[in-house]
Design a protein around this motif. Structure first.
Motif, PDB file in Angstrom:
ATOM      1  N   SER A  26       0.831  -1.204   0.000  1.00  0.00           N
ATOM      2  CA  SER A  26       0.000   0.000   0.000  1.00  0.00           C
ATOM      3  C   SER A  26       0.867   1.257   0.000  1.00  0.00           C
ATOM      4  CB  SER A  26      -0.907   0.004   1.232  1.00  0.00           C
ATOM      5  OG  SER A  26      -0.136   0.001   2.411  1.00  0.00           O
ATOM      6  N   ARG A  27       0.401   2.273  -0.707  1.00  0.00           N
ATOM      7  CA  ARG A  27       1.074   3.558  -0.750  1.00  0.00           C
ATOM      8  C   ARG A  27       0.275   4.546   0.079  1.00  0.00           C
ATOM      9  NH1 ARG A  27       4.500   4.352  -5.207  1.00  0.00           N
ATOM     10  NH2 ARG A  27       3.844   6.514  -5.429  1.00  0.00           N
ATOM     11  N   SER A  28       0.952   5.470   0.692  1.00  0.00           N
ATOM     12  CA  SER A  28       0.267   6.490   1.484  1.00  0.00           C
ATOM     13  C   SER A  28      -0.435   7.458   0.548  1.00  0.00           C
ATOM     14  CB  SER A  28       1.274   7.230   2.363  1.00  0.00           C
ATOM     15  OG  SER A  28       1.895   6.334   3.253  1.00  0.00           O
ATOM     16  N   GLU A  29      -1.615   7.887   0.939  1.00  0.00           N
ATOM     17  CA  GLU A  29      -2.385   8.823   0.128  1.00  0.00           C
ATOM     18  C   GLU A  29      -2.506  10.148   0.879  1.00  0.00           C
ATOM     19  OE1 GLU A  29      -6.104   6.988  -0.843  1.00  0.00           O
ATOM     20  OE2 GLU A  29      -5.174   5.478  -2.146  1.00  0.00           O
ATOM     21  N   TYR A  30      -1.821  11.151   0.370  1.00  0.00           N
ATOM     22  CA  TYR A  30      -1.805  12.470   0.968  1.00  0.00           C
ATOM     23  C   TYR A  30      -2.355  13.493  -0.027  1.00  0.00           C
ATOM     24  CZ  TYR A  30       1.238  10.726   4.741  1.00  0.00           C
ATOM     25  OH  TYR A  30       1.762  10.053   5.812  1.00  0.00           O
ATOM     26  N   LYS A  31      -2.605  14.712   0.484  1.00  0.00           N
ATOM     27  CA  LYS A  31      -3.114  15.792  -0.349  1.00  0.00           C
ATOM     28  C   LYS A  31      -2.276  17.052  -0.131  1.00  0.00           C
ATOM     29  CE  LYS A  31      -7.855  14.044   0.174  1.00  0.00           C
ATOM     30  NZ  LYS A  31      -9.215  14.354   0.684  1.00  0.00           N
ATOM     31  N   ILE A  32      -2.196  17.868  -1.174  1.00  0.00           N
ATOM     32  CA  ILE A  32      -1.557  19.178  -1.075  1.00  0.00           C
ATOM     33  C   ILE A  32      -2.531  20.223  -1.599  1.00  0.00           C
ATOM     34  CG2 ILE A  32      -0.389  18.852  -3.308  1.00  0.00           C
ATOM     35  CD1 ILE A  32       1.854  20.680  -2.270  1.00  0.00           C
ATOM     36  N   VAL A  33      -2.707  21.329  -0.868  1.00  0.00           N
ATOM     37  CA  VAL A  33      -3.587  22.415  -1.310  1.00  0.00           C
ATOM     38  C   VAL A  33      -2.735  23.486  -1.981  1.00  0.00           C
ATOM     39  CG1 VAL A  33      -5.581  22.119   0.192  1.00  0.00           C
ATOM     40  CG2 VAL A  33      -3.569  23.225   1.101  1.00  0.00           C
ATOM     41  N   ILE A  58       4.406   7.862  -2.143  1.00  0.00           N
ATOM     42  CA  ILE A  58       3.240   8.629  -1.704  1.00  0.00           C
ATOM     43  C   ILE A  58       2.411   9.030  -2.921  1.00  0.00           C
ATOM     44  CG2 ILE A  58       2.471  10.775  -0.599  1.00  0.00           C
ATOM     45  CD1 ILE A  58       5.118  10.711   1.008  1.00  0.00           C
ATOM     46  N   ASP A  59       1.117   8.753  -2.869  1.00  0.00           N
ATOM     47  CA  ASP A  59       0.195   9.244  -3.888  1.00  0.00           C
ATOM     48  C   ASP A  59      -0.310  10.603  -3.417  1.00  0.00           C
ATOM     49  OD1 ASP A  59       0.407   6.989  -5.522  1.00  0.00           O
ATOM     50  OD2 ASP A  59      -1.144   5.921  -4.418  1.00  0.00           O
ATOM     51  N   LEU A  60       0.152  11.650  -4.059  1.00  0.00           N
ATOM     52  CA  LEU A  60      -0.159  13.010  -3.624  1.00  0.00           C
ATOM     53  C   LEU A  60      -1.221  13.618  -4.531  1.00  0.00           C
ATOM     54  CD1 LEU A  60       0.600  15.274  -1.608  1.00  0.00           C
ATOM     55  CD2 LEU A  60       2.291  16.063  -3.283  1.00  0.00           C
ATOM     56  N   GLU A  61      -2.402  13.864  -3.962  1.00  0.00           N
ATOM     57  CA  GLU A  61      -3.492  14.479  -4.716  1.00  0.00           C
ATOM     58  C   GLU A  61      -3.361  15.996  -4.646  1.00  0.00           C
ATOM     59  OE1 GLU A  61      -8.413  14.604  -4.894  1.00  0.00           O
ATOM     60  OE2 GLU A  61      -7.394  13.425  -3.344  1.00  0.00           O
ATOM     61  N   VAL A  62      -3.395  16.634  -5.799  1.00  0.00           N
ATOM     62  CA  VAL A  62      -3.220  18.088  -5.874  1.00  0.00           C
ATOM     63  C   VAL A  62      -4.591  18.748  -5.921  1.00  0.00           C
ATOM     64  CG1 VAL A  62      -2.166  19.972  -7.172  1.00  0.00           C
ATOM     65  CG2 VAL A  62      -1.044  17.724  -7.102  1.00  0.00           C
ATOM     66  N   LEU A  63      -4.884  19.577  -4.920  1.00  0.00           N
ATOM     67  CA  LEU A  63      -6.200  20.194  -4.783  1.00  0.00           C
ATOM     68  C   LEU A  63      -6.159  21.679  -5.119  1.00  0.00           C
ATOM     69  CD1 LEU A  63      -7.293  18.628  -1.357  1.00  0.00           C
ATOM     70  CD2 LEU A  63      -7.693  17.729  -3.660  1.00  0.00           C
ATOM     71  N   GLU A  64      -7.181  22.138  -5.833  1.00  0.00           N
ATOM     72  CA  GLU A  64      -7.355  23.578  -6.058  1.00  0.00           C
ATOM     73  C   GLU A  64      -7.827  24.250  -4.774  1.00  0.00           C
ATOM     74  OE1 GLU A  64      -9.696  24.731  -9.448  1.00  0.00           O
ATOM     75  OE2 GLU A  64      -9.201  22.875 -10.512  1.00  0.00           O
ATOM     76  N   SER A  65      -7.616  25.550  -4.686  1.00  0.00           N
ATOM     77  CA  SER A  65      -8.119  26.320  -3.549  1.00  0.00           C
ATOM     78  C   SER A  65      -8.211  27.782  -3.957  1.00  0.00           C
ATOM     79  CB  SER A  65      -7.192  26.179  -2.342  1.00  0.00           C
ATOM     80  OG  SER A  65      -6.047  26.999  -2.490  1.00  0.00           O
ATOM     81  N   LYS A  66      -8.702  28.605  -3.033  1.00  0.00           N
ATOM     82  CA  LYS A  66      -8.742  30.044  -3.277  1.00  0.00           C
ATOM     83  C   LYS A  66      -7.364  30.674  -3.100  1.00  0.00           C
ATOM     84  CE  LYS A  66     -13.541  30.575  -1.693  1.00  0.00           C
ATOM     85  NZ  LYS A  66     -14.402  31.157  -0.632  1.00  0.00           N
ATOM     86  N   GLY A  67      -6.468  29.982  -2.379  1.00  0.00           N
ATOM     87  CA  GLY A  67      -5.133  30.522  -2.187  1.00  0.00           C
ATOM     88  C   GLY A  67      -4.630  30.353  -0.768  1.00  0.00           C
ATOM     89  N   SER A  68      -3.616  31.135  -0.421  1.00  0.00           N
ATOM     90  CA  SER A  68      -2.819  30.892   0.775  1.00  0.00           C
ATOM     91  C   SER A  68      -3.598  30.888   2.085  1.00  0.00           C
ATOM     92  CB  SER A  68      -1.699  31.932   0.859  1.00  0.00           C
ATOM     93  OG  SER A  68      -0.746  31.728  -0.155  1.00  0.00           O
ATOM     94  N   ALA A  69      -4.469  31.864   2.302  1.00  0.00           N
ATOM     95  CA  ALA A  69      -5.188  31.913   3.578  1.00  0.00           C
ATOM     96  C   ALA A  69      -6.086  30.684   3.742  1.00  0.00           C
ATOM     97  CB  ALA A  69      -6.012  33.200   3.673  1.00  0.00           C
ATOM     98  N   GLU A  70      -6.772  30.296   2.679  1.00  0.00           N
ATOM     99  CA  GLU A  70      -7.578  29.076   2.738  1.00  0.00           C
ATOM    100  C   GLU A  70      -6.684  27.858   2.941  1.00  0.00           C
ATOM    101  OE1 GLU A  70      -9.759  26.443  -0.536  1.00  0.00           O
ATOM    102  OE2 GLU A  70     -10.851  28.310  -0.161  1.00  0.00           O
ATOM    103  N   ASN A  71      -5.508  27.860   2.314  1.00  0.00           N
ATOM    104  CA  ASN A  71      -4.594  26.728   2.459  1.00  0.00           C
ATOM    105  C   ASN A  71      -4.166  26.521   3.902  1.00  0.00           C
ATOM    106  OD1 ASN A  71      -4.780  26.496  -0.286  1.00  0.00           O
ATOM    107  ND2 ASN A  71      -2.681  27.128  -0.732  1.00  0.00           N
ATOM    108  N   VAL A  72      -3.947  27.614   4.631  1.00  0.00           N
ATOM    109  CA  VAL A  72      -3.567  27.513   6.033  1.00  0.00           C
ATOM    110  C   VAL A  72      -4.671  26.808   6.814  1.00  0.00           C
ATOM    111  CG1 VAL A  72      -3.148  28.856   8.127  1.00  0.00           C
ATOM    112  CG2 VAL A  72      -2.004  29.494   5.999  1.00  0.00           C
ATOM    113  N   HIS A  73      -5.920  27.193   6.586  1.00  0.00           N
ATOM    114  CA  HIS A  73      -7.051  26.548   7.265  1.00  0.00           C
ATOM    115  C   HIS A  73      -7.127  25.067   6.911  1.00  0.00           C
ATOM    116  CE1 HIS A  73      -9.392  29.955   9.025  1.00  0.00           C
ATOM    117  NE2 HIS A  73      -8.708  30.654   8.131  1.00  0.00           N
TER     118      HIS A  73
END
Length: 365
Positions: A26-33, A58-73
């Motif tokens: 199994s590979r780890s499944e992580y996300k990046i905002v 690691i399987d890294l899923e790349v997620l869209e966002s509004k930007g940095s402040a949302e990414n911190v949350h």
């Protein structure tokens, strides 16, 4: 045929079949905002997924966002999000709010840790081609598109304005819009005078533009002799938007301002996560040349080093240790190293929210 060799052969065949049928480890499944699909952050995230996470298992899923402040949350609270891209002024704004007594800001930012400084992001002040405005310091009292609430662009736009003019952008003059919405309102219904956009060059939003774009928009210049410029260059830094980055429509280089981007994680303690992120750090170092050769052009501006940090900023120790050891090894070679804390319910403010808190997403009206 003797029974024993026959049984041995059958057992071997069964074991071989079982091994072939067994699922792979199994590979780890992580996300990046990251940010919007037309920005640079999302391309940086995809590069990290391909050239760093994948070799590290690691399987890294790349997620869209509004930007940095949302990414911190989302880095702080969203399950599976282990990495985020964040502007330095946004990170500092959360620290400043925490120092000023905001329990919400402190709860969000204090467990976050830095992995690596990345590159400088250019700030584009976009006006209509026929606008009388030519310089950044001329935007006072103009209608501005400042990026969506929760974006780093919104925070940068407000901070720059306050530094230049010693006052905040008035509520009537600030519109919280996506990059695409801001350009439409700038050029179609002309309800704003300037769209402020933060993106590392070459940014897809602008590289996709055709030569006719120069008939509709221009980029305001930084005047290094203007007194307003001197007020902002302790936080933001002079830079150049190169005509070569947007050869389709930009005829000459444009002086502007930049802000630093960082790769961020959380102060994890769960051993499996610590191990995975340490392998990610090792892979980042060993595959850094591939990032620079094959990734977004901004990787060529990234330096594989961990400089001293401002007060309140801290690296993530397991990744820092692995990176420093690997960096030292590269240097020698060239010249001949419990899970996320439970999220706490944000407290209800006892006073009206400031616009800064609205932009950072720590307002709970």
């Amino acid at each position: 045929m003797p029974i024993r060799p026959l049984l041995t052969g059958l057992v071997s065949m069964v074991l071989l079949s079982a091994a072939l049928a067994a699922p792979p480890p199994s590979r780890s499944e992580y996300k990046i905002v990251t940010a919007s699909k037309s920005g640079t952050y999302i391309q940086i995230g995809r590069d990290l997924a391909k050239w760093v996470a994948e070799p590290a298992g690691i399987d890294l899923e790349v997620l869209e966002s509004k930007g940095s402040a949302e990414n911190v949350h989302r880095m702080r609270f969203e399950p599976g999000v282990k990495l985020a891209l964040v502007q330095s002024d946004v990170y500092q704004a959360f620290l400043d709010e925490a120092k000023a007594g905001s329990a919400d800001a402190g709860n969000i930012i204090r467990p976050l840790r830095l992995i690596l400084p990345l590159y400088d992001e250019e700030i584009y002040f976009v006006a209509r081609a026929d606008s009388p405005l030519n310089y950044i310091h001329e935007i006072r009292n103009k209608k501005l598109g400042v990026g969506p609430l929760g974006s780093g662009t919104a925070l940068s736009a407000r901070t720059l304005y306050r530094l230049m003019f010693d006052e905040p952008i008035s509520t009537d003059n600030a519109q919280y819009l996506s990059n695409e919405e801001a350009l439409a309102k700038l050029t179609v219904d002309k309800s704003i005078d300037v769209a402020i956009i933060v993106a590392g060059q070459p940014a897809k939003l602008f590289t996709d533009m055709k030569p006719e774009a120069r008939n509709f928009i221009k980029i305001l210049k930084l005047d290094d002799k203007a007194p307003e410029t001197a007020k902002v260059t302790k936080t933001y830094f002079p830079a150049t938007i190169r005509a070569a980055s947007y050869a389709n429509w930009l005829a000459a280089d444009v002086p502007t301002l930049t802000i630093k981007a960082y790769l961020v994680t959380y102060d994890y303690g769960l051993q499996s996560t610590v191990g995975n992120l340490a392998r990610f750090a090792e892979s980042l170092c060993t595959n850094f040349d591939k990032l620079q050769a094959n990734g977004h052009p901004k990787w060529k501006q990234v330096r594989l080093e961990l400089p001293p940090l401002s007060q309140g900023w801290r690296y993530y120790p397991p990744m820092e240790k692995r990176l420093r050891a690997c960096i030292a090894g590269r240097t020698l070679s060239n010249t001949g190293a419990f899970g996320r804390g439970a999220s706490q319910a944000p407290s209800q403010p006892q006073r009206p929210c400031t616009e800064q808190e609205l932009v950072l997403g720590i307002c709970n009206r």
